[in-house]
Design a protein around this motif. Structure first.
Motif, PDB file in Angstrom:
ATOM      1  N   VAL A 155       6.934 -18.420  44.309  1.00 29.86           N
ATOM      2  CA  VAL A 155       6.885 -19.571  43.989  1.00 29.86           C
ATOM      3  C   VAL A 155       6.368 -20.601  44.914  1.00 29.86           C
ATOM      4  O   VAL A 155       5.467 -21.700  44.764  1.00 29.86           O
ATOM      5  CB  VAL A 155       8.398 -20.500  43.365  1.00 29.86           C
ATOM      6  CG1 VAL A 155       8.281 -21.829  42.981  1.00 29.86           C
ATOM      7  CG2 VAL A 155       8.377 -20.255  41.605  1.00 29.86           C
ATOM      8  N   LEU A 156       6.520 -20.679  45.616  1.00 27.04           N
ATOM      9  CA  LEU A 156       6.685 -20.700  46.996  1.00 27.04           C
ATOM     10  C   LEU A 156       5.549 -20.810  48.236  1.00 27.04           C
ATOM     11  O   LEU A 156       4.604 -22.158  48.653  1.00 27.04           O
ATOM     12  CB  LEU A 156       7.722 -20.496  48.452  1.00 27.04           C
ATOM     13  CG  LEU A 156       9.506 -20.958  47.572  1.00 27.04           C
ATOM     14  CD1 LEU A 156      10.411 -19.848  49.195  1.00 27.04           C
ATOM     15  CD2 LEU A 156       9.133 -22.193  47.998  1.00 27.04           C
ATOM     16  N   THR A 157       4.976 -19.324  47.946  1.00 28.29           N
ATOM     17  CA  THR A 157       3.439 -18.999  47.994  1.00 28.29           C
ATOM     18  C   THR A 157       2.518 -19.949  47.142  1.00 28.29           C
ATOM     19  O   THR A 157       1.424 -20.616  48.034  1.00 28.29           O
ATOM     20  CB  THR A 157       3.161 -17.564  48.186  1.00 28.29           C
ATOM     21  OG1 THR A 157       4.190 -16.882  47.492  1.00 28.29           O
ATOM     22  CG2 THR A 157       4.838 -16.966  49.179  1.00 28.29           C
ATOM     23  N   SER A 158       2.895 -20.215  46.362  1.00 31.17           N
ATOM     24  CA  SER A 158       1.754 -20.455  45.518  1.00 31.17           C
ATOM     25  C   SER A 158       1.374 -21.704  45.486  1.00 31.17           C
ATOM     26  O   SER A 158       0.010 -22.297  45.203  1.00 31.17           O
ATOM     27  CB  SER A 158       2.266 -20.392  43.795  1.00 31.17           C
ATOM     28  OG  SER A 158       2.058 -19.146  43.617  1.00 31.17           O
ATOM     29  N   ALA A 159       2.494 -22.530  46.227  1.00 29.14           N
ATOM     30  CA  ALA A 159       2.888 -24.224  45.689  1.00 29.14           C
ATOM     31  C   ALA A 159       2.020 -24.121  47.372  1.00 29.14           C
ATOM     32  O   ALA A 159       1.439 -25.277  47.666  1.00 29.14           O
ATOM     33  CB  ALA A 159       4.394 -24.706  46.251  1.00 29.14           C
ATOM     34  N   ALA A 160       1.797 -23.288  48.399  1.00 31.79           N
ATOM     35  CA  ALA A 160       1.711 -23.658  49.282  1.00 31.79           C
ATOM     36  C   ALA A 160       0.306 -23.648  49.433  1.00 31.79           C
ATOM     37  O   ALA A 160      -0.715 -24.254  50.200  1.00 31.79           O
ATOM     38  CB  ALA A 160       2.123 -22.392  50.373  1.00 31.79           C
ATOM     39  N   ILE A 161      -0.604 -22.765  48.409  1.00 31.77           N
ATOM     40  CA  ILE A 161      -2.080 -22.625  48.567  1.00 31.77           C
ATOM     41  C   ILE A 161      -2.703 -23.585  47.863  1.00 31.77           C
ATOM     42  O   ILE A 161      -3.002 -23.610  47.897  1.00 31.77           O
ATOM     43  CB  ILE A 161      -2.018 -21.228  48.376  1.00 31.77           C
ATOM     44  CG1 ILE A 161      -2.293 -19.267  48.607  1.00 31.77           C
ATOM     45  CG2 ILE A 161      -3.832 -20.747  47.385  1.00 31.77           C
ATOM     46  CD1 ILE A 161      -1.471 -19.101  48.003  1.00 31.77           C
ATOM     47  N   ALA A 162      -1.943 -23.872  46.457  1.00 31.88           N
ATOM     48  CA  ALA A 162      -1.986 -25.327  46.406  1.00 31.88           C
ATOM     49  C   ALA A 162      -2.024 -27.038  46.554  1.00 31.88           C
ATOM     50  O   ALA A 162      -2.896 -27.291  46.614  1.00 31.88           O
ATOM     51  CB  ALA A 162      -1.218 -25.530  44.433  1.00 31.88           C
ATOM     52  N   GLY A 163      -0.737 -26.821  47.616  1.00 32.30           N
ATOM     53  CA  GLY A 163      -0.784 -28.113  48.758  1.00 32.30           C
ATOM     54  C   GLY A 163      -1.893 -28.057  49.610  1.00 32.30           C
ATOM     55  O   GLY A 163      -2.668 -29.193  49.743  1.00 32.30           O
ATOM     56  N   VAL A 164      -2.534 -26.511  50.069  1.00 33.91           N
ATOM     57  CA  VAL A 164      -3.509 -26.354  50.921  1.00 33.91           C
ATOM     58  C   VAL A 164      -5.001 -26.958  50.239  1.00 33.91           C
ATOM     59  O   VAL A 164      -6.036 -28.453  51.199  1.00 33.91           O
ATOM     60  CB  VAL A 164      -3.657 -24.998  52.170  1.00 33.91           C
ATOM     61  CG1 VAL A 164      -5.696 -25.389  52.290  1.00 33.91           C
ATOM     62  CG2 VAL A 164      -2.857 -25.417  52.637  1.00 33.91           C
ATOM     63  N   TYR A 165      -4.944 -26.618  48.683  1.00 34.35           N
ATOM     64  CA  TYR A 165      -6.225 -27.258  48.831  1.00 34.35           C
ATOM     65  C   TYR A 165      -6.039 -28.837  47.804  1.00 34.35           C
ATOM     66  O   TYR A 165      -7.273 -29.186  47.894  1.00 34.35           O
ATOM     67  CB  TYR A 165      -6.397 -26.367  46.730  1.00 34.35           C
ATOM     68  CG  TYR A 165      -7.822 -24.580  47.181  1.00 34.35           C
ATOM     69  CD1 TYR A 165      -8.763 -25.209  46.908  1.00 34.35           C
ATOM     70  CD2 TYR A 165      -7.652 -23.816  48.113  1.00 34.35           C
ATOM     71  CE1 TYR A 165      -9.008 -23.781  46.598  1.00 34.35           C
ATOM     72  CE2 TYR A 165      -7.490 -22.650  47.956  1.00 34.35           C
ATOM     73  CZ  TYR A 165      -9.347 -22.685  47.756  1.00 34.35           C
ATOM     74  OH  TYR A 165      -9.630 -21.648  47.639  1.00 34.35           O
ATOM     75  N   LYS A 166      -5.378 -28.957  47.447  1.00 28.87           N
ATOM     76  CA  LYS A 166      -5.815 -30.545  47.439  1.00 28.87           C
ATOM     77  C   LYS A 166      -5.600 -31.134  48.363  1.00 28.87           C
ATOM     78  O   LYS A 166      -6.135 -32.559  49.040  1.00 28.87           O
ATOM     79  CB  LYS A 166      -4.052 -30.712  46.428  1.00 28.87           C
ATOM     80  CG  LYS A 166      -3.189 -32.114  45.378  1.00 28.87           C
ATOM     81  CD  LYS A 166      -4.933 -32.349  45.237  1.00 28.87           C
ATOM     82  CE  LYS A 166      -4.000 -34.107  44.106  1.00 28.87           C
ATOM     83  NZ  LYS A 166      -5.396 -34.290  43.333  1.00 28.87           N
ATOM     84  N   ALA A 167      -4.818 -30.878  49.794  1.00 29.00           N
ATOM     85  CA  ALA A 167      -4.691 -32.370  51.155  1.00 29.00           C
ATOM     86  C   ALA A 167      -6.493 -31.925  51.374  1.00 29.00           C
ATOM     87  O   ALA A 167      -6.562 -32.626  52.069  1.00 29.00           O
ATOM     88  CB  ALA A 167      -3.490 -31.333  52.185  1.00 29.00           C
ATOM     89  N   ALA A 168      -6.640 -30.609  51.209  1.00 31.53           N
ATOM     90  CA  ALA A 168      -8.252 -30.491  51.526  1.00 31.53           C
ATOM     91  C   ALA A 168      -9.661 -31.502  50.222  1.00 31.53           C
ATOM     92  O   ALA A 168     -10.376 -31.608  51.313  1.00 31.53           O
ATOM     93  CB  ALA A 168      -8.538 -29.174  51.918  1.00 31.53           C
ATOM     94  N   GLY A 169      -8.585 -31.747  49.093  1.00 36.67           N
ATOM     95  CA  GLY A 169      -9.899 -32.000  48.634  1.00 36.67           C
ATOM     96  C   GLY A 169     -10.572 -31.303  47.699  1.00 36.67           C
ATOM     97  O   GLY A 169     -11.334 -31.936  46.798  1.00 36.67           O
ATOM     98  N   LYS A 170     -10.040 -30.207  47.506  1.00 32.31           N
ATOM     99  CA  LYS A 170     -10.827 -28.984  46.999  1.00 32.31           C
ATOM    100  C   LYS A 170     -10.825 -29.003  46.167  1.00 32.31           C
ATOM    101  O   LYS A 170      -9.306 -28.704  44.986  1.00 32.31           O
ATOM    102  CB  LYS A 170     -11.115 -27.944  47.528  1.00 32.31           C
ATOM    103  CG  LYS A 170     -11.524 -28.251  49.036  1.00 32.31           C
ATOM    104  CD  LYS A 170     -11.986 -26.805  50.220  1.00 32.31           C
ATOM    105  CE  LYS A 170     -13.232 -26.335  50.624  1.00 32.31           C
ATOM    106  NZ  LYS A 170     -14.111 -26.838  50.936  1.00 32.31           N
ATOM    107  N   THR A 171     -11.106 -28.888  44.708  1.00 34.81           N
ATOM    108  CA  THR A 171     -11.289 -28.145  43.540  1.00 34.81           C
ATOM    109  C   THR A 171     -10.992 -26.465  43.409  1.00 34.81           C
ATOM    110  O   THR A 171     -12.195 -25.801  44.453  1.00 34.81           O
ATOM    111  CB  THR A 171     -11.821 -28.308  42.788  1.00 34.81           C
ATOM    112  OG1 THR A 171     -13.413 -28.102  42.818  1.00 34.81           O
ATOM    113  CG2 THR A 171     -11.929 -29.839  42.127  1.00 34.81           C
TER     114      THR A 171
END
Length: 146
Positions: free
Chosen positions: A101-117
């Motif tokens: 849960v935590l590592t998936s949230a970290a990966i998704a957070g990096v993608y979202k912060a970078a503005g990538k899909t």
């Protein structure tokens, strides 16, 4: 497969079975139930998180279920070790539920912060990669050397 009229793309996903969705990597439910046709990119944080987390859980179970069955077959006569398959299955489920849960949230957070899909294949690679690294670390016992 059911042939649909050309203008009826919104009903496409309701006609596709679960097995076809798994093979097509269209597992992540869209925010507000919207369909994007053939576009499988994940744009929202929740979609990215769920995609990576789902593949982490599935791949963890793929790794742990055969191991538990093997332990069940070989250790069934032992007094204490016959309960080892239960521990193996719990690790296969609780590991992704707590750490994934935590590592998936970290990966998704990096993608979202970078503005990538994120495309669905990337979610698969990240999810399976998490389980693979847990497997590698447990085999090499890197933590025991620290």
């Amino acid at each position: 497969m059911v042939a649909l009229p050309p203008g009826n793309m919104t009903d496409r996903y309701s006609e596709i079975g679960l097995f076809q969705q798994i093979l097509g990597l269209n597992l992540v439910p869209r925010k507000n139930g919207t369909n994007r046709g053939n576009d499988t990119s994940l744009r929202d944080f929740s979609e990215m998180w769920y995609g990576v987390f789902l593949w982490a859980v599935v791949s963890s179970l793929v790794f742990h279920l055969p191991t538990a069955l093997l332990a069940l077959a070989t250790l069934r006569q032992h007094k204490v070790a016959r309960y080892m398959p239960i521990a193996i299955l719990l690790m296969g489920i609780l590991g992704p539920l707590l750490g994934g849960v935590l590592t998936s949230a970290a990966i998704a957070g990096v993608y979202k912060a970078a503005g990538k899909t994120m495309i669905s294949l990337e979610a698969l690679i990240f999810g399976v990669g998490q389980s693979f690294f847990v497997l590698v670390i447990s085999f090499f016992r890197i933590l025991a050397t620290l």
